[in-house]
Motif scaffolding. Sequence first.
Motif, PDB file in Angstrom:
ATOM      1  N   MET A   1       0.671  -1.290  -0.034  1.00  0.00           N
ATOM      2  CA  MET A   1       0.017  -0.061   0.057  1.00  0.00           C
ATOM      3  C   MET A   1       0.828   1.220  -0.037  1.00  0.00           C
ATOM      4  O   MET A   1       1.925   1.235   0.555  1.00  0.00           O
ATOM      5  N   THR A   2       0.416   2.308  -0.639  1.00  0.00           N
ATOM      6  CA  THR A   2       1.127   3.580  -0.625  1.00  0.00           C
ATOM      7  C   THR A   2       1.099   4.313   0.618  1.00  0.00           C
ATOM      8  O   THR A   2       0.374   3.935   1.572  1.00  0.00           O
ATOM      9  N   GLU A   3       2.125   5.163   0.893  1.00  0.00           N
ATOM     10  CA  GLU A   3       2.179   5.758   2.160  1.00  0.00           C
ATOM     11  C   GLU A   3       1.046   6.779   2.442  1.00  0.00           C
ATOM     12  O   GLU A   3       0.752   6.665   3.706  1.00  0.00           O
ATOM     13  N   GLN A   4       0.462   7.205   1.482  1.00  0.00           N
ATOM     14  CA  GLN A   4      -0.640   8.006   1.495  1.00  0.00           C
ATOM     15  C   GLN A   4      -2.010   7.348   2.134  1.00  0.00           C
ATOM     16  O   GLN A   4      -2.475   7.533   3.190  1.00  0.00           O
ATOM     17  N   ILE A   5      -2.191   6.002   1.785  1.00  0.00           N
ATOM     18  CA  ILE A   5      -3.159   5.179   2.139  1.00  0.00           C
ATOM     19  C   ILE A   5      -2.958   4.693   3.514  1.00  0.00           C
ATOM     20  O   ILE A   5      -3.956   4.651   4.293  1.00  0.00           O
ATOM     21  N   LEU A   6      -1.612   4.474   3.791  1.00  0.00           N
ATOM     22  CA  LEU A   6      -1.430   4.079   5.147  1.00  0.00           C
ATOM     23  C   LEU A   6      -1.399   5.271   6.311  1.00  0.00           C
ATOM     24  O   LEU A   6      -1.969   5.090   7.377  1.00  0.00           O
ATOM     25  N   LYS A   7      -1.239   6.412   5.641  1.00  0.00           N
ATOM     26  CA  LYS A   7      -1.491   7.712   6.607  1.00  0.00           C
ATOM     27  C   LYS A   7      -2.798   7.691   6.903  1.00  0.00           C
ATOM     28  O   LYS A   7      -3.468   8.160   8.009  1.00  0.00           O
ATOM     29  N   ASN A   8      -3.733   7.669   5.614  1.00  0.00           N
ATOM     30  CA  ASN A   8      -5.109   7.913   5.927  1.00  0.00           C
ATOM     31  C   ASN A   8      -5.701   6.842   6.781  1.00  0.00           C
ATOM     32  O   ASN A   8      -6.713   6.990   7.662  1.00  0.00           O
TER      33      ASN A   8
END
Length: 227
Positions: A1-8
């Motif tokens: 998963m991308t960093e943005q997905i993980l952050k969200n």
Amino acid sequence: MTEQILKNFEDTHQKIAAILTDYVTGGYVRTLSKLLVYMEQKQAEEALLNLPEPVQSKVREAYKNLSGKKITDPEIVAEAMRVLKDSGFFGKTLCASVSENLNSSQKDELLVSTNELFEKDPLIAMCIEKNLFTFDMIPSLDDRSVQRILRETDSDTLAMALKNAPENIQEKIFRNMSKRAANSVKEDMEFFGPVRPDDVNAARDKIIKTVIALSGKGEIIVSSYWE
């Protein structure tokens, strides 16, 4: 998963944790205080004394702030209902607890006392009203009683209530109507097409309320079902 997905995902997870934290640290106080309102004052005080400090003080203060509330207030009823449902002591089980060991005439009396009982304990009254005499018991009534009920029931309510009803119920109803009236209701049933279960249940509940009201006036007899 991308960093943005993980952050969200993590941000949302933290928001959930914050909501749960708010409930754990404060929401439970409101919940417990509402449950205390549903109890008799003596029982509520005994329950309070069983709570540890400082929980006891917080709940007691919240309970005082609800001094104007009644056992019949919707928010109080809803909180107590949630607990009873979770415990499994609700619906048919609760109704059976009240009606066990009663003879047929006593059950008749219990059924028509729901308005009086509602002021004392709304959840008991609600469970009795919904479970002591149900729509599938209609065939047990004598024809005269069914005819009296039909005179108090509009055709739309009847058609909705009979949607997907067992054949013995439909037969009992239609046998006590004129052929013309029965055909009209059957046409309405087809006209409705697919219907929501909630709408069907609401129509059946309305008829049951009519049964209870007429029984209370002595205009129909329901005790034959329990004999």
